[in-house]
Motif scaffolding. Structure first.
Motif, PDB file in Angstrom:
ATOM      1  N   LYS A 171      13.860  -5.967   7.758  1.00 31.09           N
ATOM      2  CA  LYS A 171      14.391  -5.408   6.528  1.00 31.09           C
ATOM      3  C   LYS A 171      13.620  -5.982   5.341  1.00 31.09           C
ATOM      4  CE  LYS A 171      19.116  -4.641   8.196  1.00 31.09           C
ATOM      5  NZ  LYS A 171      20.556  -4.965   7.972  1.00 31.09           N
ATOM      6  N   VAL A 172      13.232  -5.115   4.416  1.00 30.04           N
ATOM      7  CA  VAL A 172      12.449  -5.557   3.264  1.00 30.04           C
ATOM      8  C   VAL A 172      12.977  -4.904   1.985  1.00 30.04           C
ATOM      9  CG1 VAL A 172      10.348  -5.954   4.599  1.00 30.04           C
ATOM     10  CG2 VAL A 172      10.741  -3.701   3.558  1.00 30.04           C
ATOM     11  N   LEU A 173      12.549  -5.448   0.869  1.00 31.64           N
ATOM     12  CA  LEU A 173      12.728  -4.819  -0.435  1.00 31.64           C
ATOM     13  C   LEU A 173      11.373  -4.305  -0.892  1.00 31.64           C
ATOM     14  CD1 LEU A 173      14.942  -7.511  -2.229  1.00 31.64           C
ATOM     15  CD2 LEU A 173      15.721  -5.376  -1.170  1.00 31.64           C
ATOM     16  N   THR A 174      11.367  -3.162  -1.566  1.00 31.30           N
ATOM     17  CA  THR A 174      10.126  -2.619  -2.112  1.00 31.30           C
ATOM     18  C   THR A 174      10.359  -2.206  -3.561  1.00 31.30           C
ATOM     19  OG1 THR A 174      10.641  -0.393  -1.299  1.00 31.30           O
ATOM     20  CG2 THR A 174       9.319  -1.807   0.140  1.00 31.30           C
ATOM     21  N   GLY A 175       9.307  -1.704  -4.206  1.00 32.05           N
ATOM     22  CA  GLY A 175       9.412  -1.285  -5.597  1.00 32.05           C
ATOM     23  C   GLY A 175      10.081   0.064  -5.745  1.00 32.05           C
ATOM     24  N   LYS A 227       8.809  -5.309  -8.377  1.00 30.29           N
ATOM     25  CA  LYS A 227       7.607  -5.055  -9.183  1.00 30.29           C
ATOM     26  C   LYS A 227       6.429  -4.576  -8.329  1.00 30.29           C
ATOM     27  CE  LYS A 227       8.962  -8.341 -12.762  1.00 30.29           C
ATOM     28  NZ  LYS A 227       8.594  -9.531 -13.576  1.00 30.29           N
ATOM     29  N   GLY A 228       6.749  -3.910  -7.221  1.00 29.86           N
ATOM     30  CA  GLY A 228       5.717  -3.314  -6.371  1.00 29.86           C
ATOM     31  C   GLY A 228       5.414  -4.065  -5.104  1.00 29.86           C
ATOM     32  N   GLY A 249       2.211  -2.041 -14.009  1.00 31.63           N
ATOM     33  CA  GLY A 249       3.506  -2.133 -14.667  1.00 31.63           C
ATOM     34  C   GLY A 249       4.485  -1.029 -14.349  1.00 31.63           C
ATOM     35  N   ASP A 250       4.136  -0.086 -13.441  1.00 31.97           N
ATOM     36  CA  ASP A 250       5.092   0.991 -13.137  1.00 31.97           C
ATOM     37  C   ASP A 250       6.135   0.566 -12.098  1.00 31.97           C
ATOM     38  OD1 ASP A 250       3.747   1.141 -10.710  1.00 31.97           O
ATOM     39  OD2 ASP A 250       2.790   3.074 -11.128  1.00 31.97           O
TER      40      ASP A 250
END
Length: 319
Positions: A90-94, A166-167, A103-104
Motif C-alpha cells: 500500500k502506498v500514497l501517491t500525488g 507532492k508527487g 509544483g503540480d
C-alpha cells in the motif's frame, strides 16, 4: 499448423546456414542472418517460453508497478523469463493525472529507472529514499518538468499531516526497508500507471525486435530511403532536433559514409510497455550499442521510444 511453423523455422534459420557460407561466403551468410533477425516469426519462436507481460529483458531486471488509483505498488522479480510477484504494498501517491510541471503535486505516469539511493535524508522522508529517473527523455520532449520524484518512507517521528506526497510514492518504513532487500535498485524499472497498467504481448515484442533489426540494417547499409521510414512525423531527438532537422543531418552522414563499412551491434535489450494517460501502445527501449565505422566509434547506451501506428511501428524519440 504449429508443427509446420516449427519445421519452417528450423529449416530456414539453422539447417542451411553452413551451406550458405560454403557456397556464397560470409557476406551472403551475414545477409541471411540479417533477414532472420528482421523476421517476426523468428522472434515469436524465441519468445515461445518467455513471459513478456511486463516487457522483454535480456539482463536481470526487477520490476515495480505502481497503480495510482489503487494506491498500490507491486514488486516483481524477473527470474528465468518469468515475473514472480514478491509483494503488493500500500502506498500514497500525488494528485490524479499525469505530472506536467514543477509544483503540480502529481506523480508522473510513465517508465523510469531508479537512479540512486539517498540514505542521508530528512527524517520526514523515513530512513532513506530511492530516486527515480523523472523526467526521462520522453517527458522532456513533451515539455514536462520538475524533479525530486522519490520512493520514500514516512516520518521517523510523528505522522504525516496529510496524504499529499507532492508527487512522490510513499510507503511504510518497514516495507521500504523490505523493498531495499528485495531489489537491486540499479537494475530496476518503475512503471507508473493511473488505472489499469499497460502490458505487452509476445506479438508486440516480436514485432518490436524485428523492427529494431530492420532499422539497424538500413542504418548499417547507409540506406537513407529505407531508414527515414522508421521515424514518425512527431519524432524528437534528445538534442531537440525535430524529424526534418534530424533526417537532414542523417542524410549528410549517410552520404559521407556511402562507401564505408559500418558495423552496429546491440545487446542487453530491454523493451518496456510505456505507461501513458491515453493508453497508447508505446514502448521504451534501452540497450547497449556498439557502432564502428572508419572515422567514428561509439560504445554505450541507446534509448528509443516507439509506438504502434496505422502505418506500423515508428520511432518517436531517440537518444
Amino acid at each position: 499448423m504449429r508443427f509446420l511453423i516449427l519445421f519452417l523455422v528450423t529449416f530456414l534459420y539453422s539447417a542451411n546456414l553452413i551451406d550458405i557460407y560454403r557456397f556464397n561466403g560470409s557476406d551472403a551468410l551475414s545477409e541471411h542472418i540479417e533477414k532472420i533477425l528482421g523476421s517476426k516469426t523468428y522472434w515469436l519462436e524465441r519468445l515461445q517460453n518467455k513471459d513478456v507481460t511486463w516487457g522483454y529483458y535480456e539482463t536481470q531486471k526487477d520490476i515495480l508497478v505502481c497503480v495510482k488509483s489503487k494506491k498500490i505498488l507491486k514488486i516483481f522479480e524477473n527470474n528465468d523469463s518469468t515475473f514472480k510477484l514478491i509483494d503488493t504494498v500500500k502506498v500514497l501517491t500525488g494528485l490524479d493525472g499525469d505530472k506536467k510541471k514543477e509544483g503540480d503535486l502529481k506523480t508522473p505516469i510513465g517508465v523510469y529507472k531508479l537512479k540512486g539511493l539517498i540514505e542521508n535524508v530528512d527524517s520526514f522522508y523515513g530512513p532513506f529514499a530511492f530516486v527515480t529517473g523523472y523526467p526521462n527523455l520522453f517527458d522532456k520532449i513533451n515539455h514536462k518538468n520538475g524533479h525530486g520524484i522519490w520512493i520514500h518512507g514516512v516520518p521517523l517521528e510523528g505522522k504525516r499531516d496529510d496524504n499529499n506526497t507532492k508527487g512522490c510514492i510513499v510507503m511504510d518504513n518497514n516495507k521500504l526497508l523490505q523493498l531495499k532487500n528485495e531489489i537491486n535498485y540499479k537494475d530496476t524499472y518503475l512503471l507508473i500507471s493511473e488505472n489499469v497498467p499497460l502490458t505487452a504481448t509476445k506479438e508486440e515484442i516480436a514485432s518490436i525486435l524485428a523492427f529494431i533489426y530492420k532499422w539497424r540494417k538500413a542504418w548499417m547499409n547507409n540506406d537513407f530511403e529505407s531508414y527515414k521510414n522508421f521515424y514518425d512525423e512527431s519524432f524528437k531527438k534528445s538534442d531537440g532536433k525535430d524529424l526534418k532537422e534530424f533526417l537532414d543531418y542523417k542524410k549528410r552522414v549517410f552520404e559521407n559514409k556511402k562507401y564505408q563499412k559500418v558495423e552496429i551491434y546491440f545487446k542487453d535489450i530491454d523493451i518496456v510497455p510505456y505507461q501513458n494517460i491515453n493508453n497508447k501502445k508505446i514502448f521504451r527501449i534501452n540497450m547497449f550499442e556498439k557502432y564502428i565505422s572508419k572515422n567514428y566509434k561509439y560504445a554505450g547506451p541507446k534509448e528509443l521510444y516507439v509506438k504502434f501506428t496505422n502505418d506500423g511501428l515508428k520511432i518517436i524519440a531517440e537518444k
